[in-house]
Design an enzyme around this catalytic site. Structure first.
Site, PDB file in Angstrom:
ATOM      1  CD  GLU A 101      -3.046  -1.162   2.149  1.00  0.00           C
ATOM      2  OE1 GLU A 101      -4.136  -1.671   1.871  1.00  0.00           O
ATOM      3  OE2 GLU A 101      -2.803  -0.638   3.258  1.00  0.00           O
TER       4      GLU A 101
ATOM      5  CD  GLU B 209      -4.401  -5.441   2.179  1.00  0.00           C
ATOM      6  OE1 GLU B 209      -4.691  -4.679   3.107  1.00  0.00           O
ATOM      7  OE2 GLU B 209      -3.257  -5.517   1.689  1.00  0.00           O
TER       8      GLU B 209
END
Length: 277
Positions: free
Chosen positions: A142, A252
């Site tokens: 991320e 995710e």
């Protein structure tokens, strides 16, 4: 060409949970080992995170290289593909924090590049010792605003360093085994402007995008906006594929576990849309 659809779950908590006597059961209540159970339910992949020195963090040592190898061995034995998520941190790296490992705090930019490469190779070597080759490796987790803050924080002039760091990770993977697919992973999959800002900023600062195979994303909606988030994420996937000529992946997803009906609808819809992208 026929699309290959990978169906996986992040089961990085597994060994820690088992240490607290958690067990895994099928829908009939029969206790099973986790990896074969995933296979039984038509999963074909697992995602496993690895932290640099998690004994220096709130992780108490879980998700270090040894713990990763233990889980990867079980997954490999069950015939599951493996995605590695290398955080390049001692604990969670995400849009709100990208902390350097404690032992890297005083490193120069070039020392950080070397540390990223060496850590990547250490992880792959540990797996290779057990004859395990991951199918995918995420370089960072991320990295919306870069990694290894503040040196590689994109929004404060760190795009050049951010590019150096993820280049170092991807080059290490491709040098180790060019068949492993490398991933650039950002959160907020519904935010097309973020992805364009991040990737174009990298491209303007020496990013070796040819060393990356896949753009991956996270999605964490809630009961009020899940359908809109999926629609926007799908539109983003279509745009990114066309704009950058890369495969896209939903790496995710998460939803409140006390809203199973919404969670089911959201996941079903997300899977349907991801297949179309």
């Amino acid at each position: 060409s026929t699309k290959s659809i990978s169906k996986g779950a992040d089961i990085s908590w597994m060994t820690e949970m088992e240490s607290f006597n958690f067990t895994w059961k099928d829908n009939n209540g029969n206790q099973k080992e986790l990896m074969p159970l995933l296979k039984e339910y038509d999963m074909n992949a697992v995602r496993l995170r690895v932290w640099v020195n998690p004994e220096n963090s709130g992780a108490n040592g879980w998700c270090d290289i040894d713990d990763l190898v233990e889980k990867a061995t079980l997954a490999n034995d069950a015939g599951l593909d493996i995605m590695l998520t290398i955080h390049y941190s001692d604990w969670w790296a995400d849009p709100g924090k990208q902390n350097k490992p404690d032992t890297w705090i005083n490193y120069s930019v070039s020392q950080l590049e070397t540390a990223v490469a060496n850590h990547t190779i250490d992880v792959l070597t540990a797996l290779n010792t057990k004859s395990i080759t991951p199918k995918w490796v995420q370089i960072g987790n991320e990295t919306n605003d870069g990694m290894l803050w503040n040196t590689g924080k994109a929004s404060i002039g760190g795009f050049s360093n951010y590019a150096k760091f993820i280049n170092a990770g991807a080059n290490a993977v491709k040098t180790f085994d060019s068949s492993i697919k490398t991933i650039l992973h950002l959160a907020n999959g519904d935010n097309n402007a973020l992805y364009r800002w991040n990737i174009d900023g990298l491209l303007n600062n020496g990013f070796q995008f040819n060393k990356f195979d896949i753009i991956a994303m996270s999605s964490y909606p809630d009961a009020t906006d899940w359908k809109q988030q999926v629609d926007d994420t799908y539109a983003n996937m279509v745009d990114l594929k066309a704009r950058y000529n890369k495969d896209v992946m939903m790496a995710e997803v998460g939803f409140s576990n006390n809203q199973p009906d919404f969670s089911y609808q959201y996941l079903t819809y997300m899977i349907e849309k991801t297949k179309q992208a």
